[in-house]
Write an enzyme that holds these catalytic residues in place. Structure first.
Site, PDB file in Angstrom:
ATOM      1  N   ASP A 154      17.388  45.229  47.446  1.00  0.00           N
ATOM      2  CA  ASP A 154      18.352  45.535  48.467  1.00  0.00           C
ATOM      3  C   ASP A 154      18.538  44.251  49.319  1.00  0.00           C
ATOM      4  O   ASP A 154      17.513  44.013  50.102  1.00  0.00           O
ATOM      5  CB  ASP A 154      17.745  46.799  49.225  1.00  0.00           C
ATOM      6  CG  ASP A 154      18.868  47.191  50.457  1.00  0.00           C
ATOM      7  OD1 ASP A 154      19.554  46.579  50.894  1.00  0.00           O
ATOM      8  OD2 ASP A 154      18.609  48.523  50.751  1.00  0.00           O
ATOM      9  N   HIS A 168      32.821  43.847  54.940  1.00  0.00           N
ATOM     10  CA  HIS A 168      33.942  44.931  55.420  1.00  0.00           C
ATOM     11  C   HIS A 168      33.473  46.431  55.408  1.00  0.00           C
ATOM     12  O   HIS A 168      33.943  47.345  56.303  1.00  0.00           O
ATOM     13  CB  HIS A 168      35.255  44.935  54.858  1.00  0.00           C
ATOM     14  CG  HIS A 168      35.269  45.421  53.480  1.00  0.00           C
ATOM     15  ND1 HIS A 168      36.531  45.750  52.970  1.00  0.00           N
ATOM     16  CD2 HIS A 168      34.271  45.673  52.596  1.00  0.00           C
ATOM     17  CE1 HIS A 168      36.168  46.244  51.579  1.00  0.00           C
ATOM     18  NE2 HIS A 168      34.793  46.352  51.564  1.00  0.00           N
ATOM     19  N   ASP A 169      32.221  46.561  54.658  1.00  0.00           N
ATOM     20  CA  ASP A 169      31.467  47.680  54.630  1.00  0.00           C
ATOM     21  C   ASP A 169      30.793  48.088  56.015  1.00  0.00           C
ATOM     22  O   ASP A 169      30.465  49.339  55.991  1.00  0.00           O
ATOM     23  CB  ASP A 169      30.470  47.820  53.488  1.00  0.00           C
ATOM     24  CG  ASP A 169      31.193  48.209  52.119  1.00  0.00           C
ATOM     25  OD1 ASP A 169      32.474  48.381  52.213  1.00  0.00           O
ATOM     26  OD2 ASP A 169      30.505  47.592  51.215  1.00  0.00           O
TER      27      ASP A 169
END
Length: 346
Positions: free
Chosen positions: A237, A256-257
């Site tokens: 991650d 953009h998330d």
């Protein structure tokens, strides 16, 4: 929509109002296999023949085919025996599963997931947050836990992303000369569609796809052939785990998330890991500075509201994020297609 012609008769308004009907016609024809059948057939087929082979009602299929003709997804020829239907070049290229540029998985993801989420757009605007709990009954506290809520859903999303890169990937990778960057990390590289474009254009480079362990496992099994040694994998991650040193980091449809604070967190972490003289390549749909469009980017911003935590941004907004993280010599390239590119250097 404010033209004199539209005020006299609101043609544009009716087109907008019918927009979701148009989408569903295309989704349904893809799902039923209309375009695949017509590609495989040796010539045009009647609606009865198509209905019989696909196991649908004759009356329903005829209406669907006629709507596809109106959308220029099918052609029709009237003979003494009746109407015979064929694919157009557009549908052969983009709507059949076997085409290298197929958007079948793109459309199916929109039909089965995005379309359902957008039922709750009004709630998303009221709440200011995504709607996974209303749409699917699951918490979105872990955004990608919600997005990848089952292996089936995760695989659908991976095919969906790859379909984009089959038609947009080369343009964003070629927007700048990336040949000086030989060690590349594609953060959130998912199924590897963009990595494949990268090594194709820059054969002396290696690309490491950095993604969650379950994504990496499926990418290895289904998407990236084991003999392709220029693409490797790193499980983790990237918000929580270390980011290895590299010449270039690709963030394609990632920022953009997220809200600005998460973007800053990630970009600062990348800047620290990046080799001197290296850089970061952002691949996003860019908004106009004056808020006039493009419409695709404005719609994608609402998509981020409904399904994620972020939004689309202008070149200036991305440049400010990059500058605050320590990047310089920021360049923006509009491709004229769905995705644009921004390069920042360390």
């Amino acid at each position: 929509m404010s033209s004199t012609q539209d005020l006299d008769y609101p043609q544009t308004f009716f087109q907008y109002n019918h927009g979701f009907l148009v989408s569903k016609v295309m989704f349904t024809a893809c799902e039923l296999g209309v375009f695949d059948l017509l590609l495989e057939s040796e010539g045009p087929l009647s609606s009865d023949a198509i209905a019989e082979r696909l196991g649908t009602s004759a009356s329903g299929m005829e209406l669907l085919l006629d709507a596809c003709v109106g959308l220029k997804l099918l052609g029709v020829e009237m003979k003494s025996e009746g109407a015979f239907y064929r694919n157009t070049e557009l549908s052969n290229l983009y709507l059949t599963k076997s085409s290298p540029k197929s958007q079948y998985h793109h459309l199916m993801y929109y039909s089965k997931t995005v379309y359902f989420c957008w039922h709750y757009l009004t709630d998303a605007v009221r709440d200011g947050k995504n709607q996974y709990e209303r749409a699917f009954g699951i918490s979105s506290e872990d955004l990608f836990g919600a997005l990848y809520r089952s292996e089936e859903e995760m695989i659908k999303f991976m095919y969906f992303l790859n379909s984009f890169w089959s038609i947009c990937g080369r343009d964003v990778i070629a927007a700048f000369d990336l040949s000086p960057f030989t060690v590349i990390y594609d953060l959130g590289g998912c199924a590897g569609g963009l990595a494949q474009e990268c090594i194709s254009l820059y054969p002396n480079s290696t690309v490491t796809i950095y993604d969650l362990p379950k994504v990496v496992q499926v990418a290895k099994e289904r998407f990236v052939p084991p003999e392709e040694h220029r693409i490797t994998f790193h499980e983790g991650d990237f918000f929580k785990d270390p980011i290895p040193e590299a010449d270039l980091y690709i963030l394609a449809r990632i920022l953009h998330d997220w809200a600005d604070d998460k973007c800053m967190q990630l970009l600062a972490k990348i800047h620290k890991a990046c080799k001197p003289g290296g850089g970061v390549l952002l691949v996003e749909t860019l908004l106009n500075e004056d808020k006039t469009g493009p419409l695709d980017a404005q719609l994608f911003s609402l998509l981020m509201l409904v399904q994620a935590e972020g939004k689309e941004r202008t070149p200036t907004e991305y440049s400010k994020l990059l500058t605050a993280a320590g990047f310089r010599e920021i360049q923006v390239k509009k491709t004229g297609k769905l995705y644009d590119a921004i390069l920042g250097r360390k």
